[in-house]
Motif scaffolding. Structure first.
Motif, PDB file in Angstrom:
ATOM      1  N   THR A 131       0.872  -1.172  -0.042  1.00 51.82           N
ATOM      2  CA  THR A 131       0.017   0.057  -0.077  1.00 51.82           C
ATOM      3  C   THR A 131       0.986   1.275   0.102  1.00 51.82           C
ATOM      4  OG1 THR A 131      -1.754  -1.263   1.110  1.00 51.82           O
ATOM      5  CG2 THR A 131      -1.860   1.192   1.207  1.00 51.82           C
ATOM      6  N   PHE A 132       0.809   2.112  -0.990  1.00 51.73           N
ATOM      7  CA  PHE A 132       1.317   3.437  -1.072  1.00 51.73           C
ATOM      8  C   PHE A 132       0.359   4.392  -0.525  1.00 51.73           C
ATOM      9  CE2 PHE A 132       4.260   2.611  -5.053  1.00 51.73           C
ATOM     10  CZ  PHE A 132       4.810   1.353  -4.247  1.00 51.73           C
ATOM     11  N   GLN A 133       0.966   5.376   0.379  1.00 52.44           N
ATOM     12  CA  GLN A 133      -0.053   6.275   1.134  1.00 52.44           C
ATOM     13  C   GLN A 133       0.690   7.584   1.176  1.00 52.44           C
ATOM     14  OE1 GLN A 133      -1.967   5.115   4.997  1.00 52.44           O
ATOM     15  NE2 GLN A 133      -0.636   6.638   5.954  1.00 52.44           N
ATOM     16  N   VAL A 134      -0.188   8.613   0.946  1.00 53.03           N
ATOM     17  CA  VAL A 134       0.242  10.253   0.871  1.00 53.03           C
ATOM     18  C   VAL A 134      -0.736  10.484   2.162  1.00 53.03           C
ATOM     19  CG1 VAL A 134       0.707  12.445  -0.135  1.00 53.03           C
ATOM     20  CG2 VAL A 134       1.148  10.205  -1.260  1.00 53.03           C
ATOM     21  N   GLU A 135      -0.033  11.133   3.028  1.00 53.70           N
ATOM     22  CA  GLU A 135      -0.450  11.825   4.250  1.00 53.70           C
ATOM     23  C   GLU A 135      -0.205  13.422   4.494  1.00 53.70           C
ATOM     24  OE1 GLU A 135       0.029  12.010   8.933  1.00 53.70           O
ATOM     25  OE2 GLU A 135       0.714  10.126   7.685  1.00 53.70           O
ATOM     26  N   ASN A 136      -1.515  14.122   4.431  1.00 55.18           N
ATOM     27  CA  ASN A 136      -1.353  15.730   4.716  1.00 55.18           C
ATOM     28  C   ASN A 136      -0.678  15.960   5.984  1.00 55.18           C
ATOM     29  OD1 ASN A 136      -2.012  18.210   4.862  1.00 55.18           O
ATOM     30  ND2 ASN A 136      -4.301  17.912   4.800  1.00 55.18           N
ATOM     31  N   ARG A 137       0.548  16.601   5.820  1.00 56.87           N
ATOM     32  CA  ARG A 137       1.088  17.150   7.000  1.00 56.87           C
ATOM     33  C   ARG A 137       0.982  18.507   7.327  1.00 56.87           C
ATOM     34  NH1 ARG A 137       2.647  13.344  10.712  1.00 56.87           N
ATOM     35  NH2 ARG A 137       4.291  14.665  11.253  1.00 56.87           N
ATOM     36  N   MET A 138       0.111  19.306   6.857  1.00 59.25           N
ATOM     37  CA  MET A 138      -0.039  20.698   6.983  1.00 59.25           C
ATOM     38  C   MET A 138      -0.794  20.950   8.153  1.00 59.25           C
ATOM     39  SD  MET A 138       1.317  21.768   4.318  1.00 59.25           S
ATOM     40  CE  MET A 138       0.823  23.678   4.393  1.00 59.25           C
ATOM     41  N   PRO A 139      -0.432  22.027   8.899  1.00 60.24           N
ATOM     42  CA  PRO A 139      -0.802  22.394  10.324  1.00 60.24           C
ATOM     43  C   PRO A 139      -2.356  22.705  10.439  1.00 60.24           C
ATOM     44  CG  PRO A 139       0.619  24.356   9.396  1.00 60.24           C
ATOM     45  CD  PRO A 139       0.538  23.287   8.389  1.00 60.24           C
ATOM     46  N   ILE A 140      -2.897  23.051   9.392  1.00 62.24           N
ATOM     47  CA  ILE A 140      -4.498  23.719   9.338  1.00 62.24           C
ATOM     48  C   ILE A 140      -5.180  22.733   8.727  1.00 62.24           C
ATOM     49  CG2 ILE A 140      -6.134  25.601   9.129  1.00 62.24           C
ATOM     50  CD1 ILE A 140      -4.016  26.387  11.104  1.00 62.24           C
ATOM     51  N   THR A 141      -6.215  22.267   9.131  1.00 65.74           N
ATOM     52  CA  THR A 141      -7.314  21.289   8.280  1.00 65.74           C
ATOM     53  C   THR A 141      -8.629  22.010   8.495  1.00 65.74           C
ATOM     54  OG1 THR A 141      -7.920  18.830   8.297  1.00 65.74           O
ATOM     55  CG2 THR A 141      -7.988  20.009  10.413  1.00 65.74           C
ATOM     56  N   PRO A 142      -9.365  21.881   7.405  1.00 61.59           N
ATOM     57  CA  PRO A 142      -8.887  21.434   6.119  1.00 61.59           C
ATOM     58  C   PRO A 142      -8.001  22.048   5.327  1.00 61.59           C
ATOM     59  CG  PRO A 142     -11.092  22.115   5.881  1.00 61.59           C
ATOM     60  CD  PRO A 142     -10.853  22.505   7.251  1.00 61.59           C
ATOM     61  N   LEU A 143      -7.077  21.471   4.485  1.00 60.62           N
ATOM     62  CA  LEU A 143      -6.204  22.197   3.689  1.00 60.62           C
ATOM     63  C   LEU A 143      -6.859  22.718   2.293  1.00 60.62           C
ATOM     64  CD1 LEU A 143      -3.393  22.923   3.102  1.00 60.62           C
ATOM     65  CD2 LEU A 143      -2.907  20.705   1.996  1.00 60.62           C
ATOM     66  N   LEU A 144      -7.021  23.896   2.281  1.00 62.26           N
ATOM     67  CA  LEU A 144      -8.035  24.382   1.240  1.00 62.26           C
ATOM     68  C   LEU A 144      -7.037  24.793  -0.006  1.00 62.26           C
ATOM     69  CD1 LEU A 144     -10.345  26.787   3.172  1.00 62.26           C
ATOM     70  CD2 LEU A 144     -10.652  24.486   2.503  1.00 62.26           C
ATOM     71  N   GLY A 145      -7.615  24.803  -1.262  1.00 61.61           N
ATOM     72  CA  GLY A 145      -6.842  24.984  -2.649  1.00 61.61           C
ATOM     73  C   GLY A 145      -6.067  24.010  -3.351  1.00 61.61           C
ATOM     74  N   ILE A 146      -6.348  22.838  -2.691  1.00 63.56           N
ATOM     75  CA  ILE A 146      -5.687  21.608  -3.386  1.00 63.56           C
ATOM     76  C   ILE A 146      -6.690  20.964  -4.273  1.00 63.56           C
ATOM     77  CG2 ILE A 146      -6.088  20.011  -1.467  1.00 63.56           C
ATOM     78  CD1 ILE A 146      -3.289  19.014  -2.313  1.00 63.56           C
ATOM     79  N   LYS A 147      -6.294  20.928  -5.637  1.00 59.29           N
ATOM     80  CA  LYS A 147      -7.375  20.315  -6.763  1.00 59.29           C
ATOM     81  C   LYS A 147      -7.086  18.898  -6.972  1.00 59.29           C
ATOM     82  CE  LYS A 147      -9.896  20.841 -10.235  1.00 59.29           C
ATOM     83  NZ  LYS A 147     -11.372  20.617 -10.090  1.00 59.29           N
ATOM     84  N   GLU A 148      -5.650  18.501  -6.950  1.00 62.28           N
ATOM     85  CA  GLU A 148      -5.456  17.084  -7.400  1.00 62.28           C
ATOM     86  C   GLU A 148      -4.032  16.590  -6.929  1.00 62.28           C
ATOM     87  OE1 GLU A 148      -5.935  14.261 -11.359  1.00 62.28           O
ATOM     88  OE2 GLU A 148      -6.052  16.230 -11.507  1.00 62.28           O
ATOM     89  N   LEU A 149      -3.917  15.198  -6.573  1.00 64.42           N
ATOM     90  CA  LEU A 149      -2.739  14.748  -6.199  1.00 64.42           C
ATOM     91  C   LEU A 149      -2.420  13.365  -6.652  1.00 64.42           C
ATOM     92  CD1 LEU A 149      -1.116  14.697  -2.694  1.00 64.42           C
ATOM     93  CD2 LEU A 149      -1.637  12.598  -3.831  1.00 64.42           C
ATOM     94  N   SER A 150      -1.327  12.967  -7.409  1.00 66.65           N
ATOM     95  CA  SER A 150      -1.077  11.840  -8.111  1.00 66.65           C
ATOM     96  C   SER A 150       0.268  11.315  -7.687  1.00 66.65           C
ATOM     97  CB  SER A 150      -1.262  11.952  -9.398  1.00 66.65           C
ATOM     98  OG  SER A 150      -2.482  12.148  -9.745  1.00 66.65           O
ATOM     99  N   LEU A 151       0.497   9.937  -7.681  1.00 65.01           N
ATOM    100  CA  LEU A 151       1.776   9.396  -7.289  1.00 65.01           C
ATOM    101  C   LEU A 151       2.164   8.895  -8.682  1.00 65.01           C
ATOM    102  CD1 LEU A 151       4.266   8.868  -5.422  1.00 65.01           C
ATOM    103  CD2 LEU A 151       3.081   6.950  -5.021  1.00 65.01           C
ATOM    104  N   ILE A 152       3.259   9.421  -9.266  1.00 65.33           N
ATOM    105  CA  ILE A 152       3.783   8.970 -10.653  1.00 65.33           C
ATOM    106  C   ILE A 152       4.861   7.998 -10.593  1.00 65.33           C
ATOM    107  CG2 ILE A 152       4.153   9.753 -12.943  1.00 65.33           C
ATOM    108  CD1 ILE A 152       1.454  10.545 -11.874  1.00 65.33           C
ATOM    109  N   SER A 153       4.860   6.927 -11.266  1.00 59.49           N
ATOM    110  CA  SER A 153       6.142   6.183 -11.654  1.00 59.49           C
ATOM    111  C   SER A 153       6.607   6.285 -12.871  1.00 59.49           C
ATOM    112  CB  SER A 153       5.801   4.720 -11.357  1.00 59.49           C
ATOM    113  OG  SER A 153       7.173   3.996 -11.524  1.00 59.49           O
ATOM    114  N   LYS A 154       7.686   6.880 -13.202  1.00 60.79           N
ATOM    115  CA  LYS A 154       8.456   7.159 -14.380  1.00 60.79           C
ATOM    116  C   LYS A 154       8.772   6.122 -14.931  1.00 60.79           C
ATOM    117  CE  LYS A 154      11.161  10.557 -14.425  1.00 60.79           C
ATOM    118  NZ  LYS A 154      12.126  11.507 -14.398  1.00 60.79           N
TER     119      LYS A 154
END
Length: 154
Positions: A131-154
């Protein structure tokens, strides 16, 4: 006429080469945030079942809009084995804006696109599920202004 054919040939070759480089990219996990907000413990993850050892060169592609108020983006990338034990975890902090608050990316269709290196040659030696996982580590929740996130293998 020869000049026109030559130009068309070069343009076709450039387009074909450009398409070829993107064909090698593989999306390992992805999330679109329709409300442009991401809660702190809402992990973005995906489980991959591997039938042979694999090596990945990983990059994180993230899209923001003008409402994103921070100069940076902080996250943790982790890989877990089938039993849920962490095999690898690393914190990242990416700088998005300079000291004057100017974005380090061009504005395209109202969005800022970034692609950050995560891990070169991440090798998973055993056939298994991971399982690959990305965790939001920003200090304020919810994090506003994020549209999309992808983990890419080149």
């Amino acid at each position: 006429m020869k000049r026109v054919l030559l130009i068309l040939g070069v343009l076709a070759l450039v387009g074909w080469t450009s398409c070829q480089s993107h064909k090698t990219d593989k999306v390992l996990l992805s999330r679109t945030f329709p409300t442009m907000s991401w809660e702190r413990f809402d992990f973005v993850k995906n489980t991959l079942v591997l039938d042979k050892p694999m090596t990945y060169d990983l990059e994180l592609e993230v899209t923001f809009d003008e409402s994103y108020s921070y100069n940076y983006f902080s996250m943790t990338f982790a890989v877990f084995d089938k039993a849920g034990h962490p095999l690898r975890a690393k914190d990242y902090k990416f700088i998005l804006k300079d000291r004057d608050g100017v974005w380090k990316s061009d504005l395209v269709d109202g969005q800022y696109h970034f692609r950050f290196p995560i891990n070169n040659e991440l090798t998973l030696n055993e056939p298994d599920s991971y399982t690959f996982q990305v965790e939001n580590r920003m200090p304020i929740t919810p994090l506003l202004g994020i549209k999309e996130l992808s983990l890419i293998s080149k």
